[in-house]
Design a protein around this motif. Structure first.
Motif, PDB file in Angstrom:
ATOM      1  N   CYS A  53      -6.869  10.651  -5.528  1.00 16.69           N
ATOM      2  CA  CYS A  53      -5.978   9.529  -5.201  1.00 16.69           C
ATOM      3  C   CYS A  53      -6.601   8.194  -5.588  1.00 16.69           C
ATOM      4  O   CYS A  53      -7.813   8.067  -5.758  1.00 16.69           O
ATOM      5  CB  CYS A  53      -5.623   9.539  -3.724  1.00 16.69           C
ATOM      6  N   LYS A  54      -5.756   7.235  -5.726  1.00 17.25           N
ATOM      7  CA  LYS A  54      -6.139   5.874  -6.070  1.00 17.25           C
ATOM      8  C   LYS A  54      -6.612   5.166  -4.788  1.00 17.25           C
ATOM      9  O   LYS A  54      -6.062   5.391  -3.710  1.00 17.25           O
ATOM     10  CB  LYS A  54      -4.884   5.202  -6.633  1.00 17.25           C
ATOM     11  N   LEU A  55      -7.618   4.301  -4.910  1.00 19.00           N
ATOM     12  CA  LEU A  55      -8.073   3.488  -3.789  1.00 19.00           C
ATOM     13  C   LEU A  55      -7.683   2.038  -4.051  1.00 19.00           C
ATOM     14  O   LEU A  55      -7.776   1.556  -5.183  1.00 19.00           O
ATOM     15  CB  LEU A  55      -9.586   3.608  -3.607  1.00 19.00           C
ATOM     16  N   ILE A  56      -7.216   1.362  -2.997  1.00 14.45           N
ATOM     17  CA  ILE A  56      -6.757  -0.023  -3.149  1.00 14.45           C
ATOM     18  C   ILE A  56      -7.506  -0.928  -2.174  1.00 14.45           C
ATOM     19  O   ILE A  56      -8.067  -0.462  -1.180  1.00 14.45           O
ATOM     20  CB  ILE A  56      -5.230  -0.139  -2.951  1.00 14.45           C
ATOM     21  N   SER A  57      -7.464  -2.231  -2.436  1.00 12.13           N
ATOM     22  CA  SER A  57      -8.167  -3.214  -1.613  1.00 12.13           C
ATOM     23  C   SER A  57      -7.512  -3.358  -0.242  1.00 12.13           C
ATOM     24  O   SER A  57      -6.359  -2.964  -0.037  1.00 12.13           O
ATOM     25  CB  SER A  57      -8.172  -4.567  -2.316  1.00 12.13           C
ATOM     26  N   GLU A  58      -8.239  -3.982   0.670  1.00 10.47           N
ATOM     27  CA  GLU A  58      -7.695  -4.245   2.005  1.00 10.47           C
ATOM     28  C   GLU A  58      -6.480  -5.164   1.929  1.00 10.47           C
ATOM     29  O   GLU A  58      -5.477  -4.929   2.608  1.00 10.47           O
ATOM     30  CB  GLU A  58      -8.768  -4.852   2.914  1.00 10.47           C
ATOM     31  N   ASN A  59      -6.538  -6.193   1.086  1.00  5.99           N
ATOM     32  CA  ASN A  59      -5.389  -7.099   0.945  1.00  5.99           C
ATOM     33  C   ASN A  59      -4.151  -6.359   0.442  1.00  5.99           C
ATOM     34  O   ASN A  59      -3.042  -6.566   0.950  1.00  5.99           O
ATOM     35  CB  ASN A  59      -5.717  -8.257  -0.003  1.00  5.99           C
TER      36      ASN A  59
END
Length: 188
Positions: A53-59
């Motif tokens: 899976c893709k990981l994304i930033s907190e924002n």
């Protein structure tokens, strides 16, 4: 002990769900660390495969929360694009993970439908065939659009009967899932 079908009611998904939506139509930039963001490709029989899976930033994750693209406990997730209806499962506990638009999110009204029962009725081959015959569009990338999901008719028993059926089926499913985990462990 027979089944009393006179108590079963024909209804639509829209009538038994508080919300029918999908994941984000915006795909944030991938990062090395962060919050998981899943697409239909990350779905399997009982949940998500986190390995790719893709990981994304907190924002970006917080934007997903604002846009209701983070499934909640008791939501039913359905593959709607490409391999439509291939995977359907219940979110048993809320986690910090977001989904893309290839996944539909059904938020059941628990006063009308037992969430796990909704999973099983959607997984039923007859239901899948009816949906496939009447609601799938597109030839290159077959999909089901949200407005069509809302129209899908289901025949459902009273809530007490749904709970009994769901309990029996989920007990069997839990045993299958445990056996699969044991097999995976022994194979590694």
């Amino acid at each position: 002990m027979g089944v009393n079908l006179t108590e079963w009611k024909k209804t639509t998904l829209e009538d038994i769900c508080i919300k029918i939506t999908d994941g984000s139509h915006f795909s944030p930039k991938e990062q090395q660390t962060g919050y998981p963001m899943y697409s239909v490709k990350d779905m399997d029989e009982y949940g998500f495969d986190q390995s790719k899976c893709k990981l994304i930033s907190e924002n970006d994750f917080l934007k997903m929360v604002q846009n209701d693209c983070v499934p909640q406990q008791n939501d039913v997730l359905v593959a709607k694009d490409g391999s439509y209806l291939k995977h359907i499962f219940l979110i048993k506990e809320q986690k910090d993970e977001a989904v893309l638009s290839s996944i539909a999110i059904f938020r059941p009204d628990i006063s009308k439908i037992e969430p796990i029962y909704l999973v099983y009725i959607l997984k039923n081959p007859i239901t899948k065939q009816i949906i496939s015959d009447n609601y799938v569009s597109g030839s290159a990338l077959p999909r089901i659009v949200l407005k069509d999901f809302k129209k899908i008719e289901l025949l459902i028993p009273p809530l007490s009967e749904q709970k009994k059926i769901a309990y029996t089926l989920s007990t069997l499913d839990n045993k299958i899932e445990l056996n699969n985990q044991i097999n995976d462990y022994l194979a590694s």
